[in-house]
Design an enzyme around this catalytic site. Structure first.
Site, mmCIF file in Angstrom:
data_model
loop_
_atom_site.group_PDB
_atom_site.id
_atom_site.type_symbol
_atom_site.label_atom_id
_atom_site.label_comp_id
_atom_site.label_asym_id
_atom_site.label_seq_id
_atom_site.Cartn_x
_atom_site.Cartn_y
_atom_site.Cartn_z
ATOM 1 N N ASP A 271 -20.336 8.800 -11.161
ATOM 2 C CA ASP A 271 -20.814 7.697 -11.995
ATOM 3 C C ASP A 271 -21.782 8.245 -13.025
ATOM 4 O O ASP A 271 -22.426 9.280 -12.800
ATOM 5 C CB ASP A 271 -21.522 6.635 -11.148
ATOM 6 C CG ASP A 271 -22.960 7.033 -10.842
ATOM 7 O OD1 ASP A 271 -23.877 6.597 -11.563
ATOM 8 O OD2 ASP A 271 -23.177 7.827 -9.892
ATOM 9 N N CYS A 309 -4.808 8.156 -28.185
ATOM 10 C CA CYS A 309 -5.275 7.167 -27.209
ATOM 11 C C CYS A 309 -4.439 5.898 -27.292
ATOM 12 O O CYS A 309 -4.105 5.426 -28.387
ATOM 13 C CB CYS A 309 -6.743 6.839 -27.456
ATOM 14 S SG CYS A 309 -7.437 5.622 -26.309
#
Length: 377
Positions: A271, A309
């Site tokens: 994270d 992307c």
């Protein structure tokens, strides 16, 4: 006292033949998580600038919320009264809660550490509170997270050996108290390995925590100002010591390069606020390297942010428009930038899992590092 659930809730699906990387499955009451995985940070029961629906679109499997912040506002008892964190924030997938140890560490002069816990002054209103291992565990049980963390002390990277050694001993005692206080069935409790940059202290921490027994193990005290090689050295040291059949979580690291390196060393969960915070500051991650969307070079750039992307931002908006939104201070800037950055991170983890599945992660890592070096040059 809680039981440990590692054998039931975490399994290794496949090991890459060319590295320590592994595919895993973490089972929780709110669903299964494929590892390696990146967890977007939702400190205040929200990932900034993202709706839960957005998170589903970018394929988030698990998110992180913070004990310290939710304890102060709106309060864990209110969240519990509202049906728990999942219902409160309309997120029906797994949640991991950080114990608040790092946030307390970050308060500096506003906190005082003792055997009992940490007395601290709220950054919101100046009120005083005592956060103990038992209270940190009780808060996380009330929030109803699927995975919770032991309360620990995170020593600064500049701390000397004697301080880190004493801090580690305190963290171990607190970990035992967290284990004793934990009662919520099905909720996994992870221990946090401390020890600074000292390999012998890290080894002692792993041994102590394993003797207590936890559902998973996290490396704390990284990305707090140390050099990259120091961080990677701690990863390598601990990867040879941590139980093979338990999930391994590195807390707070977040550059794409660090994630790839950590997976290569055999870690499963990560994270960091980097993708979301950088997005709000106009720094975007792409297959062509980092893009500072504030730069004048993009003023009349009609091309997509990242031609490679597939996210809706890159499909529908130009670099010129994203620059305009940022420079105009529009809320939409944070929304679109954050959406793209999290899509990039989670797609990177998807590609990592695919490379492991194909026994090709070592080659993936070499190509990734080579590409990153070329982009920096």
């Amino acid at each position: 006292m809680s039981e440990t659930f590692s054998a039931e809730t975490f399994s290794i699906i496949h090991r890459d033949s060319s590295s320590k990387a592994r595919l895993g499955s973490l089972k929780t009451p709110h669903g299964e998580v494929e590892t390696p995985i990146f967890m977007p940070v939702g400190t205040n029961a929200t990932v900034k600038a993202m709706t839960p629906e957005d998170l589903l679109e970018v394929k988030a499997q698990i998110i992180l919320a913070n004990t310290y912040h939710l304890y102060l506002r709106p309060g864990h008892r209110l969240v519990e009264q509202m049906g728990g964190l999942h219902r409160f924030m309309n997120w029906d997938k797994p949640i991991l809660t950080d114990s608040g140890g790092f946030q307390v560490f970050s308060l500096g002069e506003l906190r005082k550490i003792s055997e009992e816990g940490v007395k601290f002054q709220s950054h919101l209103d100046g009120s005083y509170h005592m956060l103990t291992p038992e209270l940190a565990t009780n808060i996380q049980e009330a929030l109803g997270a699927d995975v919770i963390m032991c309360f620990d002390e995170c020593p600064p990277a500049t701390a000397d050996y004697h301080y880190v050694s004493r801090s580690l001993e305190l963290t171990t005692r607190w970990a035992r108290r967290c284990k004793d206080a934990h009662t919520r069935v099905g909720q996994q409790l992870f221990g946090i390995v401390q020890g600074g940059m000292h390999y012998d202290l890290r080894a002692r921490s792993v041994e102590d925590l394993c003797s207590i027994g936890f559902d998973g193990y996290a490396l704390g005290g990284l990305s707090v100002g140390e050099e990259k090689e120091q961080m990677y050295g701690v990863m390598e040291c601990c990867s040879t010591l941590l139980p093979e059949d338990s999930p391994r979580y590195i807390m707070g690291i977040g550059s794409p390069e660090d994630l790839v390196e950590a997976v290569w060393h055999g870690y499963d969960m990560f994270d960091c606020v980097m993708p979301t915070r950088n997005a709000r500051n106009g720094m975007l991650f792409t297959s062509q390297g980092r893009v500072n969307i504030k730069a004048k070079i993009y003023e009349d750039d009609a091309g997509p942010l990242d031609p490679a992307c597939s996210c809706k931002v890159c499909k529908n908006y130009s670099r010129a428009y994203l620059r305009h939104l940022y420079r105009s201070g529009e809320i939409l800037s944070s929304q679109l930038n954050t959406y793209h950055n999290l899509h990039f991170y989670l797609d990177l983890m998807r590609r990592i899992r695919e490379a492991i599945r194909n026994n090709a992660f070592d080659e993936f890592r070499r190509q990734f590092k080579s590409t990153m070096l070329q982009k920096q040059n």
